[in-house]
Design an enzyme around this catalytic site. Structure first.
Site, PDB file in Angstrom:
ATOM      1  N   GLU A 105       0.823  -1.246  -0.138  1.00  0.00           N
ATOM      2  CA  GLU A 105       0.004  -0.134  -0.110  1.00  0.00           C
ATOM      3  C   GLU A 105       0.888   1.138   0.007  1.00  0.00           C
ATOM      4  O   GLU A 105       1.964   1.302   0.651  1.00  0.00           O
ATOM      5  CB  GLU A 105      -0.966  -0.125   1.275  1.00  0.00           C
ATOM      6  CG  GLU A 105      -2.090  -1.034   1.321  1.00  0.00           C
ATOM      7  CD  GLU A 105      -2.923  -1.297   2.486  1.00  0.00           C
ATOM      8  OE1 GLU A 105      -3.911  -1.045   2.361  1.00  0.00           O
ATOM      9  OE2 GLU A 105      -2.292  -1.546   3.555  1.00  0.00           O
TER      10      GLU A 105
ATOM     11  N   CYS B 151       3.357   8.529   1.161  1.00  0.00           N
ATOM     12  CA  CYS B 151       3.908   7.473   2.362  1.00  0.00           C
ATOM     13  C   CYS B 151       4.106   6.197   1.636  1.00  0.00           C
ATOM     14  O   CYS B 151       3.137   5.623   1.134  1.00  0.00           O
ATOM     15  CB  CYS B 151       2.803   7.535   3.463  1.00  0.00           C
ATOM     16  SG  CYS B 151       3.146   6.361   4.600  1.00  0.00           S
TER      17      CYS B 151
ATOM     18  N   CYS C 139       6.015  -6.746   7.987  1.00  0.00           N
ATOM     19  CA  CYS C 139       6.986  -6.329   8.605  1.00  0.00           C
ATOM     20  C   CYS C 139       7.420  -7.098   9.765  1.00  0.00           C
ATOM     21  O   CYS C 139       6.677  -7.857  10.243  1.00  0.00           O
ATOM     22  CB  CYS C 139       6.455  -5.183   9.287  1.00  0.00           C
ATOM     23  SG  CYS C 139       8.004  -3.963  10.382  1.00  0.00           S
TER      24      CYS C 139
ATOM     25  N   CYS D  94       5.555  -4.435  16.369  1.00  0.00           N
ATOM     26  CA  CYS D  94       4.939  -3.391  17.557  1.00  0.00           C
ATOM     27  C   CYS D  94       3.352  -3.769  17.788  1.00  0.00           C
ATOM     28  O   CYS D  94       2.657  -3.971  16.909  1.00  0.00           O
ATOM     29  CB  CYS D  94       4.994  -1.964  16.676  1.00  0.00           C
ATOM     30  SG  CYS D  94       6.831  -1.641  16.561  1.00  0.00           S
TER      31      CYS D  94
ATOM     32  N   CYS E 174       0.340  -1.566  15.842  1.00  0.00           N
ATOM     33  CA  CYS E 174       0.516  -1.588  14.577  1.00  0.00           C
ATOM     34  C   CYS E 174       0.000  -2.615  13.321  1.00  0.00           C
ATOM     35  O   CYS E 174       0.186  -3.737  13.820  1.00  0.00           O
ATOM     36  CB  CYS E 174       1.838  -1.316  14.066  1.00  0.00           C
ATOM     37  SG  CYS E 174       2.330  -0.991  12.414  1.00  0.00           S
TER      38      CYS E 174
ATOM     39  N   CYS F 208      -1.771   6.453   9.841  1.00  0.00           N
ATOM     40  CA  CYS F 208      -0.470   5.904  10.486  1.00  0.00           C
ATOM     41  C   CYS F 208      -0.897   4.263  11.324  1.00  0.00           C
ATOM     42  O   CYS F 208      -1.890   4.140  11.973  1.00  0.00           O
ATOM     43  CB  CYS F 208       0.112   6.479  11.647  1.00  0.00           C
ATOM     44  SG  CYS F 208       0.621   8.275  11.051  1.00  0.00           S
TER      45      CYS F 208
HETATM   46  N1  SAH Z   1       8.886   0.787  10.643  1.00  0.00           N
HETATM   47  C1  SAH Z   1       8.927   2.223  10.840  1.00  0.00           C
HETATM   48  C2  SAH Z   1       8.125   2.892   9.767  1.00  0.00           C
HETATM   49  C3  SAH Z   1       6.565   2.453   9.504  1.00  0.00           C
HETATM   50  S1  SAH Z   1       5.331   2.961  10.744  1.00  0.00           S
HETATM   51  C4  SAH Z   1       8.766   2.669  12.065  1.00  0.00           C
HETATM   52  O1  SAH Z   1       8.388   1.990  12.913  1.00  0.00           O
HETATM   53  O2  SAH Z   1       8.798   4.090  12.454  1.00  0.00           O
HETATM   54  C5  SAH Z   1       4.947   4.844  10.903  1.00  0.00           C
HETATM   55  C6  SAH Z   1       4.637   5.427  11.957  1.00  0.00           C
HETATM   56  O3  SAH Z   1       3.329   4.876  12.334  1.00  0.00           O
HETATM   57  C7  SAH Z   1       5.360   4.727  13.277  1.00  0.00           C
HETATM   58  O4  SAH Z   1       5.922   5.871  14.030  1.00  0.00           O
HETATM   59  C8  SAH Z   1       4.640   3.841  13.914  1.00  0.00           C
HETATM   60  O5  SAH Z   1       5.263   3.694  15.185  1.00  0.00           O
HETATM   61  C9  SAH Z   1       3.341   4.250  13.818  1.00  0.00           C
HETATM   62  N2  SAH Z   1       2.038   3.753  14.221  1.00  0.00           N
HETATM   63  C10 SAH Z   1       1.912   2.094  13.921  1.00  0.00           C
HETATM   64  N3  SAH Z   1       0.949   1.903  14.335  1.00  0.00           N
HETATM   65  C11 SAH Z   1       0.056   3.101  14.721  1.00  0.00           C
HETATM   66  C12 SAH Z   1      -1.018   3.328  15.083  1.00  0.00           C
HETATM   67  N4  SAH Z   1      -2.109   2.262  15.416  1.00  0.00           N
HETATM   68  N5  SAH Z   1      -1.564   4.699  15.508  1.00  0.00           N
HETATM   69  C13 SAH Z   1      -0.860   5.812  15.400  1.00  0.00           C
HETATM   70  N6  SAH Z   1       0.508   5.402  14.951  1.00  0.00           N
HETATM   71  C14 SAH Z   1       1.103   4.145  14.688  1.00  0.00           C
END
Ligand code: SAH
Length: 343
Positions: free
Chosen positions: A90, A103, A110, A114, A117, A331
């Site tokens: 995406e 983006c 991945c 986390c 996420c 995000c």
């Molecule tokens: N792997 C990288 C980039 C991908 S995510 C990283 O971890 O930075 C881009 C951003 O979105 C990251 O800051 C991530 O932590 C955040 N993110 C992930 N899930 C989210 C959610 N449910 N709500 C808000 N931000 C989120």
């Protein structure tokens, strides 16, 4: 087959020189590669024999649009692109006052895990090639008709877990004969793979490094971000400090506000201490809802209290506006549903 769209101009020159072609041909080929072409036959200023040779020896990475969703709230566009091998990723296009921003994803899936996420559900499938990331930018631009001026590597995947391909992509997309997107208009976001920070600083790319901090202490951070285990917050902050010293580029800390998890005054004070230590900017993200996750966003009252504490401590803080909420493009909401779109 040679993945032509992943090659630097110099490498194309060497390849074509081996085939007895003059230097200027390489420049012509490289310029074509950054345009919206689907076949070597579209490179109309090349001889037929060179086009045939390219077809025989090289592949031309193209993406096929599987789905396009447009937010009725703010015009944000979410694309689902099919990659040459049938996988899909995406890409999101957002309109900001400072310019249109794409983006992009850096991996298919991945492996960072986390807890809040959606991209990590199902794990890592594979790394994206430089050509595939480049095509995310170019195809999104061509299909939407929106001139792209900014790139954020904040889609699916961990860019520093696909280091070589990401660096190559950055140099290609920045090239004056190519898409020519300024390095200062590019942000790379990482969950904190600190073993790569020094390498990145040595690349001497004036991009913005965003660190997804999300918690200022090991207990909280290791709970929600497995990447913290075995590394730790102290090592992360000192790696940030060194990165800033070496590059002079201010780091941005991303911090998703999660109700009752990382949003207390204690967290705010500790976060402020870290931010001051490496002159970082703090970008608070209202947590976006992910169906499979139980976390809730902080209440407006807790968010206000948190901002106030950071400001009182002299920290530069902004709150990220959430775009594309109605198309699951905010995000952390990007998620590849392989079976669904392969069926
Ligand atoms: N792997 C990288 C980039 C991908 S995510 C990283 O971890 O930075 C881009 C951003 O979105 C990251 O800051 C991530 O932590 C955040 N993110 C992930 N899930 C989210 C959610 N449910 N709500 C808000 N931000 C989120």
């Amino acid at each position: 087959m040679i993945d032509l769209r992943s090659l630097y101009p110099q490498e194309i020159e060497t390849l074509l020189a081996d085939w007895g072609e003059p230097k200027y041909r390489a420049k012509q080929v490289f310029q074509w590669l950054s345009r919206d072409i689907q076949s070597f036959d579209d490179m109309t200023n090349l001889s037929k024999s060179l086009r045939e040779k390219l077809k025989a020896e090289c592949s031309l990475t193209c993406l096929k649009m599987l789905r396009k969703q447009v937010s009725s709230l703010d015009g944000t566009i979410k694309y689902l692109w099919q990659l040459p091998d049938g996988d899909a990723v995406e890409t999101v296009v957002m309109r900001y006052k400072h310019g249109n921003t794409v983006c992009i994803s850096s991996q298919v899936g991945c492996r960072q895990g986390c807890a809040f996420c959606a991209s990590t559900i199902g794990g890592l499938i594979r790394n994206l090639e430089p050509s595939e990331m480049l095509q995310e930018v170019l195809c999104s631009q061509a299909e939407s008709g929106m001139k792209i001026s900014n790139i954020v590597l904040m889609g699916i995947g961990e860019p520093l877990d696909n280091y070589d391909n990401v660096i190559r992509f950055l140099r290609l997309v920045n090239h004056p004969e190519g898409a020519n997107i300024g390095m200062r208009h590019i942000s790379l976001s990482t969950c904190g793979l600190i073993e790569r920070f020094e390498d990145l600083a040595n690349e001497d790319l004036p991009l913005t490094l965003s660190v997804s901090l999300h918690a200022p202490d090991d207990e909280t951070r290791s709970k929600i971000m497995p990447a913290n285990r075995g590394r730790g917050v102290e090592a992360l902050i000192s790696a940030c400090e060194r990165y800033y010293e070496k590059t002079g580029r201010r780091i941005s800390f991303e911090y998703a506000m999660i109700d009752g998890v990382n949003d207390t005054p204690h967290h705010a004070k500790l976060l402020a201490k870290h931010a001051r230590r490496c002159s970082a900017h703090v970008n608070l993200i209202p947590l976006n809802h992910v169906e499979e996750r139980e976390f809730k966003p902080s209440t407006p009252e807790h968010l206000r209290r948190f901002i106030q504490l950071l400001e009182e401590a002299g920290v530069n803080v902004t709150v990220r506006r959430s775009l594309g909420g109605d198309v699951d493009a905010s995000c952390g909401q990007l998620r590849k549903k392989v079976k669904e779109h392969r069926a």
